[in-house]
Design an enzyme around this catalytic site. Structure first.
Site, PDB file in Angstrom:
ATOM      1  N   ASP A  16     -48.090   0.434 -50.011  1.00 61.06           N
ATOM      2  CA  ASP A  16     -49.546   0.237 -50.063  1.00 61.06           C
ATOM      3  C   ASP A  16     -49.946  -1.192 -50.430  1.00 61.06           C
ATOM      4  O   ASP A  16     -49.195  -1.944 -51.029  1.00 61.06           O
ATOM      5  CB  ASP A  16     -50.207   1.237 -51.026  1.00 61.06           C
ATOM      6  CG  ASP A  16     -49.592   1.215 -52.425  1.00 61.06           C
ATOM      7  OD1 ASP A  16     -48.392   0.888 -52.550  1.00 61.06           O
ATOM      8  OD2 ASP A  16     -50.316   1.532 -53.385  1.00 61.06           O
ATOM      9  N   GLU A  67     -48.465   3.380 -54.471  1.00 61.60           N
ATOM     10  CA  GLU A  67     -47.923   3.025 -55.797  1.00 61.60           C
ATOM     11  C   GLU A  67     -49.024   2.489 -56.692  1.00 61.60           C
ATOM     12  O   GLU A  67     -49.008   2.676 -57.897  1.00 61.60           O
ATOM     13  CB  GLU A  67     -46.809   1.983 -55.651  1.00 61.60           C
ATOM     14  CG  GLU A  67     -46.017   1.742 -56.938  1.00 61.60           C
ATOM     15  CD  GLU A  67     -46.761   0.917 -57.971  1.00 61.60           C
ATOM     16  OE1 GLU A  67     -46.627   1.212 -59.177  1.00 61.60           O
ATOM     17  OE2 GLU A  67     -47.485  -0.017 -57.597  1.00 61.60           O
TER      18      GLU A  67
HETATM   19 ZN   LIG Z   1     -48.838  -4.124 -57.798  1.00 63.58          ZN
HETATM   20 ZN   LIG Z   2     -45.887  -3.437 -56.898  1.00 61.90          ZN
END
Ligand SMILES: [Zn+2]
Ligand SMILES: [Zn+2]
Length: 398
Positions: free
Chosen positions: A87, A145
């Site tokens: 991401d 994440e």
């Molecule tokens: Zn980051």
């Molecule tokens: Zn990262």
């Protein structure tokens, strides 16, 4: 030409070099097409397309924007999971690179484009040597994440670690010398928790404060007093960060607003301290607001766990890295107050999350991760590929 055996460590560098150009191309494509957490649809399709083209994988999509690829090796061995996060962040890119984001307000400013490209490189090399691979490799191309509750926990809940013996992950680190490898046993990254505070006062005319309860003045005292927890209540040898990162109130120069909204993050390692923080903070918020006749709303959210690396795995990798890259390139970093949702995997399986230095060439101090001018040295990408290959070899050897 016969393909080199998997346990010929000297070949890893050459194999990583062979895919380096492709890894850079993939990384640049991902960099110019970033997607936010939980929205990585094109990225997941791109990754799945590459894996299909490599061949030999069983692909699954446990969540709408993640891809898990299983490679069954031709030799007996354990199940090992290797993870890349995919991401990007809500940042307007100002890096000036020719392959900069084509999407205003979205940028790969943490290096996850590099992680994804690195793991694709590893997948391609090993898919071409399936007969020599020991055990089963599970490539986790993970979504989200950067945004709590995080993709890692979702993948764990979907059962991607079933039968897995060891889980591996890496993060490119722009502040650190390109090509350096950093591993830390035990607690390595902090638990990132967040809080929100609303101070409810009484609005009125700015010229007559005696008729109001000023949430701006009270909020300012809360900000100051919360720092006392770090400097006066916490054990100075125990890492703790408390940052108030937002403070919004008011609409006009001559109006005392009714409320102020504050929020921020708390970073810690110690589980007991972590558990106590909401209570300690609320005591301050309650005391300050009550002292001045205001009311408050206090919310606290526990985020990712602290990231704790398994000692046996970490030291095994350290030995393998030192043998491959030379001891002078391998070191132990101090604990980092940043958080990482890889901790969700390590909470249920032993493994290691290590760092690969990626400081851009000719730069004294690199722009930090999450900065609009964040950049990495692409020379670190083949090092990432090689380090994963060496790590997989190290943990699959009996
Ligand atoms: Zn980051
Ligand atoms: Zn990262």
């Amino acid at each position: 030409m016969t393909k080199p055996a998997l346990d010929a460590s000297t070949e890893w560098k050459a194999l990583a070099a062979q895919v380096a150009d492709d890894v850079v191309t993939w990384r640049r494509h991902l960099h110019s097409h970033p997607e936010l957490s939980f929205e990585e649809h094109e990225t997941a399709d791109y990754v799945a397309g590459k894996l299909e083209a490599f061949g030999g994988f069983e692909l699954s999509r446990p969540t709408p924007t993640s891809v898990v690829a299983t490679l069954r090796g031709g030799r007996p061995g354990p199940v090992v999971a290797v993870r890349a996060d995919m991401d990007a962040l809500p940042i307007d890119e100002q890096s000036g690179v020719p392959f900069a984001s084509e999407r205003p307000g979205v940028m790969h400013a943490c290096g996850h484009d590099g992680h994804t490209a690195i793991l694709l490189g590893v997948a391609r090399i090993l898919s071409e040597r399936r007969e020599q691979v020991r055990g089963e490799l599970r490539f986790l191309f993970q979504h989200a994440e950067e945004l709590f509750p995080g993709g890692a926990q979702q993948l764990v809940d979907e059962g991607v670690l079933e039968d897995v013996e060891t889980v591996l992950g890496l993060h490119l680190m722009a502040p650190m010398e390109s090509g350096a490898l950093l591993l830390r046993s035990g607690a390595a990254m902090a638990a990132p928790d967040t809080f929100a505070i609303t101070v409810v006062g009484k609005g009125g005319h700015a010229a007559m404060p005696e008729t109001s309860i000023d949430p701006v003045a009270i909020g300012a005292q809360i900000v100051t007093n919360l720092q006392q927890l770090v400097s006066r209540v916490n054990d100075p040898l125990e890492p703790l960060v408390l940052s108030v990162t937002r403070f919004h109130a008011g609409t006009a120069d001559n109006v005392i607003p009714e409320r102020a909204e504050l929020g921020g993050t708390v970073r810690s390692f110690d589980a007991e301290l972590r558990k106590r923080m909401p209570e300690l903070m609320e005591r301050v918020v309650k005391g300050v607001t009550e002292a001045h006749g205001a009311e408050y709303v206090f919310d606290y959210t526990f985020g990712y766990r602290a990231l704790v690396n398994d000692e046996a795995t970490t030291e095994r990798l350290r030995g393998a890295f030192e043998a491959t890259f030379g001891a002078d390139r391998v070191s132990t970093p101090p604990p980092i107050m940043g958080g990482e949702d890889f901790s969700a995997y390590l909470a249920v399986r032993p493994g290691t999350f290590f760092f690969v230095g990626a400081k851009p060439e000719g730069v004294e101090v690199a722009y930090p991760h999450h900065h609009p001018r964040f950049a990495i040295d692409e020379g670190a990408l083949p090092v990432g590929v090689e380090s994963f290959l060496v790590a997989i070899e190290a943990v699959t050897q009996g």
